[in-house]
Design an enzyme around this catalytic site. Structure first.
Site, mmCIF file in Angstrom:
data_model
loop_
_atom_site.group_PDB
_atom_site.id
_atom_site.type_symbol
_atom_site.label_atom_id
_atom_site.label_comp_id
_atom_site.label_asym_id
_atom_site.label_seq_id
_atom_site.Cartn_x
_atom_site.Cartn_y
_atom_site.Cartn_z
ATOM 1 N N LEU A 37 42.994 10.037 13.688
ATOM 2 C CA LEU A 37 42.438 9.121 12.680
ATOM 3 C C LEU A 37 42.934 7.690 12.894
ATOM 4 O O LEU A 37 42.302 6.735 12.455
ATOM 5 C CB LEU A 37 42.828 9.567 11.266
ATOM 6 C CG LEU A 37 41.963 10.634 10.597
ATOM 7 C CD1 LEU A 37 42.549 11.020 9.253
ATOM 8 C CD2 LEU A 37 40.525 10.151 10.414
ATOM 9 N N GLY A 38 44.103 7.558 13.537
ATOM 10 C CA GLY A 38 44.647 6.212 13.782
ATOM 11 C C GLY A 38 45.235 5.583 12.526
ATOM 12 O O GLY A 38 45.240 6.192 11.450
ATOM 13 N N ASP A 78 34.563 -3.394 -1.032
ATOM 14 C CA ASP A 78 34.931 -3.249 0.388
ATOM 15 C C ASP A 78 33.819 -3.855 1.232
ATOM 16 O O ASP A 78 32.911 -4.509 0.687
ATOM 17 C CB ASP A 78 35.180 -1.779 0.744
ATOM 18 C CG ASP A 78 33.907 -0.948 0.687
ATOM 19 O OD1 ASP A 78 32.866 -1.470 0.219
ATOM 20 O OD2 ASP A 78 33.931 0.211 1.120
ATOM 21 N N GLU A 136 39.816 8.723 0.130
ATOM 22 C CA GLU A 136 39.743 7.258 0.160
ATOM 23 C C GLU A 136 40.684 6.665 1.212
ATOM 24 O O GLU A 136 40.348 5.702 1.886
ATOM 25 C CB GLU A 136 40.062 6.673 -1.223
ATOM 26 C CG GLU A 136 38.939 6.841 -2.232
ATOM 27 C CD GLU A 136 37.648 6.143 -1.810
ATOM 28 O OE1 GLU A 136 37.721 5.137 -1.092
ATOM 29 O OE2 GLU A 136 36.560 6.632 -2.165
ATOM 30 N N TYR A 140 41.073 -2.073 -4.078
ATOM 31 C CA TYR A 140 39.853 -1.293 -3.830
ATOM 32 C C TYR A 140 40.124 0.202 -4.055
ATOM 33 O O TYR A 140 39.398 0.886 -4.775
ATOM 34 C CB TYR A 140 39.344 -1.508 -2.393
ATOM 35 C CG TYR A 140 38.325 -0.459 -2.013
ATOM 36 C CD1 TYR A 140 37.003 -0.590 -2.375
ATOM 37 C CD2 TYR A 140 38.719 0.724 -1.363
ATOM 38 C CE1 TYR A 140 36.076 0.391 -2.091
ATOM 39 C CE2 TYR A 140 37.806 1.715 -1.071
ATOM 40 C CZ TYR A 140 36.485 1.544 -1.437
ATOM 41 O OH TYR A 140 35.576 2.537 -1.168
#
Ligand code: SF4
Length: 468
Positions: free
Chosen positions: A90-91, A167, A47, A149
């Site tokens: 992935l940043g 989301d 997630e 979330y």
């Protein structure tokens, strides 16, 4: 649109939606690696990685992370260099730092509970501590880097709790199905969407359909005996596979009969996200400085974007100083490949950036400005590559030049004055460290600077072409 008056959130509609979504998900869900487990740690990692990142990008990162750090304890113990390297590409690196902070918190809490039990039982043998991910929504939400979330997703998927999720995908699906024309970012509309998501997952928990599946076909196991997990994932999956932002696949959508946007032909108008902020262009110039086969790199400090990651020395320059770089055009302009290598010393004008002119500032002046700003004295600067990328609302152009160390500017704050009164250069301490290409490969670099390394490696693999 006369949507709200015609289609209100009705009990019967919610009731009808739940089995449609559950059935569709059972038949159409993608087989993703994190869907083969109910381990909350594994689901948590997925997630966090999936925030702002596409599924196909995440899969190899998730597999690698789970192989290298298969438990909460391993994630808590890993070095900062290791977690940044596993996250490289992935940043949004704050995610991985928060993730480790949370892992450490869970480990510390588990140990504290273990010690308490030992004291309570007056046992001399220390308890074997099991590092348990919290299974209570509020405890999950309290962990660093976990919002409503993510807490909802973990609790529903790992523990089958009726905790809603909302989301971008889910907002799109719900605003279209229920014909919600108000901006979902507005407080009241957002609260309404959370309420609908909550009602759907709550009904999934008690729906007859879910109960029937629970008893009739146990062989289909986890998906069918976990209706809350199933329901939430069906909303995410429908948004990802069918109800796409553009050209949604309405003819094959399982809920089209109940979908207001489909019947009112206003799909493209929903969700109504208001006006987008215009992107801001930013421009950086970096130097890949070589000395004796090693390259100068520095680590970004704590508290800034991409903190702790490595990069080549670079500075931001104002837009309009040189003509804009077009895709496929090397830094410095169309004729840059033919540019004579530029020597940049403190005698080169450029300490002060001149204003933009119609023809732009010369490449030599720009490079001199940047080099002076960094405190570097360079020779033989030549264009290496241009990397374009976006971070949040910024469109970034990074122009990299390869150069060789000529010295250090005596006026630089990085230079050091010794007893004799002569300023000497100490770049390895003042700016960064000199590393071999092999060592560069082992560091966690920002994505843009990783691309520069790839370009550098391919250049170095080519036969010499007259470059210095
Ligand atoms: Fe989305 Fe079309 Fe399905 Fe409505 S019918 S939920 S617009 S895909």
């Amino acid at each position: 649109m006369r949507l709200n008056s015609q289609f209100k959130t009705q009990n019967s509609k919610l009731q009808k939606l739940v089995p449609l979504l559950l059935d569709w998900f059972a038949a159409n869900a993608r087989d993703l690696p994190w869907r083969r487990t109910r381990d909350p740690y594994a689901i948590w990692i997925s997630e966090i990685m999936l925030q702002q990142t596409q599924v196909k990008t995440v899969i190899p990162f998730w597999n690698r992370w789970m192989r290298e750090l298969p438990t909460i304890e391993a994630a808590a113990k890993a070095s900062p260099a290791k977690i940044h390297k596993l996250w490289e590409g992935l940043g949004y690196y704050t995610r991985v730092r928060n993730l480790q902070k949370a892992a450490k918190q869970i480990v510390a809490e588990s140990r504290r509970r273990g010690n308490e039990s030992q004291i309570k039982e007056k046992s001399k043998t220390p308890h074997v501590v099991s590092y348990k991910f919290p299974d209570n929504f509020d405890d999950v939400l309290a962990l660093p880097g976990i919002g409503r979330y993510t807490a909802g997703a973990i609790c529903s998927i790992a523990f089958n709790q009726p905790t809603p999720i909302l989301d971008g995908n889910v907002i799109r699906v719900l605003t279209r199905i229920f014909g919600i024309e108000e901006n979902p970012r507005e407080k009241e509309t957002n609260a309404r969407l959370w309420q609908i998501a909550g009602e759907l997952v709550g009904r999934a928990k008690t729906t007859k359909e879910a109960k029937k599946k629970k008893t009739s076909r146990p062989s289909r196991s986890s998906r069918e005996i976990n209706p809350c997990s199933f329901l939430n994932q069906s909303l995410m999956e429908l948004g990802a596979l069918v109800c796409a932002p553009r050209n949604p696949q309405c003819p094959i959508c399982p809920v089209r009969k109940l979908c207001v946007a489909f019947h009112e032909n206003c799909i493209e108008e929903l969700p109504n996200l208001g006006k987008r902020k215009t992107a801001t262009a930013r421009r950086f110039v970096a130097f890949v400085v070589e000395r004796d086969g090693r390259f100068l790199v520095r680590q970004r400090p704590a508290g800034v974007v991409n903190a702790h990651l490595w990069e080549f020395p670079n500075v931001e320059v104002a837009a309009g100083i040189l003509p804009a770089v077009e895709p496929g055009v090397p830094p410095g302009g169309k004729n840059a490949r033919n540019l004579k290598p530029v020597n940049i010393s403190r005698k080169t004008p450029g300490g002060k950036m001149p204003p933009s002119t119609a023809g732009g500032t010369s490449t030599a002046t720009l490079l001199a400005h940047v080099a002076n700003n960094l405190g570097l004295e360079l020779r033989d600067a030549k264009p290496l590559s241009t990397v374009k990328h976006s971070i949040t609302r910024y469109r970034i152009t990074l122009e990299a030049y390869r150069a060789y160390l000529g010295g250090m500017s005596s006026t630089s704050p990085h230079s050091k004055k010794v007893k004799s009164g002569i300023r000497v250069t100490r770049p390895s301490e003042a700016i960064g460290v000199w590393l071999t290409p092999a060592k560069l490969d082992s560091l966690a670099l920002t994505s843009a600077h990783r691309k520069i390394v790839e370009r550098l490696n391919s250049k170095m693999a080519q036969p010499a072409n007259g470059d210095p």
